[in-house]
Design an enzyme around this catalytic site. Sequence first.
Site, short mmCIF file in Angstrom:
data_model
loop_
_atom_site.label_atom_id
_atom_site.label_comp_id
_atom_site.label_asym_id
_atom_site.label_seq_id
_atom_site.Cartn_x
_atom_site.Cartn_y
_atom_site.Cartn_z
N ARG A 111 3.18 -7.26 1.03
CA ARG A 111 4.08 -7.79 0.00
C ARG A 111 5.43 -8.29 0.52
NH1 ARG A 111 0.99 -3.83 -1.89
NH2 ARG A 111 -0.06 -4.14 -3.87
N HIS A 136 -0.09 -10.80 0.05
CA HIS A 136 -1.08 -11.44 0.92
C HIS A 136 -1.02 -12.96 0.87
CE1 HIS A 136 -2.49 -7.51 1.81
NE2 HIS A 136 -3.35 -7.35 0.83
N HIS A 210 -8.53 -8.16 6.44
CA HIS A 210 -8.60 -7.23 5.32
C HIS A 210 -10.02 -6.70 5.11
CE1 HIS A 210 -7.39 -5.44 1.52
NE2 HIS A 210 -6.16 -5.90 1.69
N ASP A 282 -1.46 3.90 0.51
CA ASP A 282 -1.32 2.44 0.53
C ASP A 282 0.04 2.16 1.18
OD1 ASP A 282 -1.47 -0.25 0.19
OD2 ASP A 282 -1.69 -0.22 -1.99
N GLU A 348 -5.14 -2.29 8.32
CA GLU A 348 -4.66 -3.64 8.61
C GLU A 348 -3.54 -3.59 9.64
OE1 GLU A 348 -3.92 -5.29 4.46
OE2 GLU A 348 -4.82 -3.34 4.11
C1 BGC Z 1 -2.57 -3.54 -0.18
C2 BGC Z 1 -2.91 -3.00 -1.54
C3 BGC Z 1 -3.63 -4.05 -2.31
C4 BGC Z 1 -4.86 -4.45 -1.56
C5 BGC Z 1 -5.56 -5.58 -2.24
C6 BGC Z 1 -3.84 -3.90 0.50
O1 BGC Z 1 -3.56 -4.44 1.74
O2 BGC Z 1 -1.83 -2.64 0.58
O3 BGC Z 1 -1.75 -2.60 -2.22
O4 BGC Z 1 -3.97 -3.62 -3.60
O5 BGC Z 1 -4.53 -4.86 -0.27
O6 BGC Z 1 -6.89 -5.44 -2.22
#
Ligand code: BGC
Length: 382
Positions: A111, A136, A210, A282, A348
């Site tokens: 983010r 993203h 991802h 997260d 990630e």
């Molecule tokens: C983020 C999560 C997000 C997800 C989306 C992750 O990389 O940290 O907050 O909901 O990606 O699928």
Amino acid sequence: MELSRRTVIAGAAAGIAATTTVGTAQATAGGRKPVKELFGRLADGTKVHRWSLENGGTRLKVLSYGGIVQTLEFPDRHGRRKNVVLGFDTIDDYVAKSPYFGALIGRYGNRIGKGRFTLDGKTYQLSVNDGENSLHGGAKGFDKRIWDVEPFTEDSDVGLHLHYTSVDGEMGYPGTLKAKVTYTLTRHGDWRIDYEATTDKATVLNLTSHVYWNLAGEGSGTIEDHELTIAASRYTPTDSGLIPTGESAKVAGTPFDFRHGKAIGQDIRAGHPQQVQAKGYDHNWVLDKGITARPEHIATLRDPRSGRTLKIATDQPGLQFYSGNFLDGTLVGTGSHTYRQGDALCLETQHFPDSPNHAHFPSTVLRPGQTYRTSTVHSFDA
Ligand code: BGC
């Protein structure tokens, strides 16, 4: 400091291999020539292809849409191969509802607060797609773009070069960015990702992958019994919008301590305010090794039942560990199973979220004349 010189140098040291196109070269040492097939079409008729690769016991299926790893198979301790990543059967599902399954993420992994940052005195407003924030890369990030794919075989490696040019202003980001991502399957079955990019205007950049892992097999249930080790003494706490507060907190004595390895489920219900806010894990772990010239081992994920083990090495300073908190039982994947909360996890490798708004985080600025290079290696074992 600008995008750390060491990051910039890292890939150069690693050496991006010269390509030999399939058709003119033979794969060696168990590697098979990547095979291309039509996977589907976007609404406007654009073709999406799927590439199948195999080497050293690992099999990958990769889409030209988003550079998505649709399936990744490797054997357990009895030699039983299974697909260990979440994905969909159809391009329509990827377009309509994918939470970034297996995709390349850009221009900015994770983010950016309020989708806004200031660089060289100019403020840029990005595409906002997660509450008031940009996630993203915005509404149509690299995960939703068609990449030009070029297969190669090189010595005993097989792989794909993926190219995408992001135009100046795309999703609000400055500069025409030329990105090249190389997926390599080595003769040992390692999956290596080399990222490379240049820009014609100063910009910020944080590319990652991802993949949603479940080493017991895609769709087989929870990953809470998987054991995870992360070589990080600190993590970056977030606010309620999952934007880093700027603080770097110690993991010692908290559920965030994965330094000595533990089952993911062990402390996932510990009631720590940071976990409650994120519905699990997260967060970005601040890797003890920092930015390195070459990929170094930073995390191990192991499924005790099958023995399947994933080791991750990177040159990057951070690791986002996401415990699949937002999987809510509404998606059905490649194996016709429903995906529920905690049925997979993401690891990630990256720079820290929202770095453009935190001057003390390692810089993600890329300037004309510089080449962004970073590498992550996934090794598989049982
Ligand atoms: C983020 C999560 C997000 C997800 C989306 C992750 O990389 O940290 O907050 O909901 O990606 O699928």
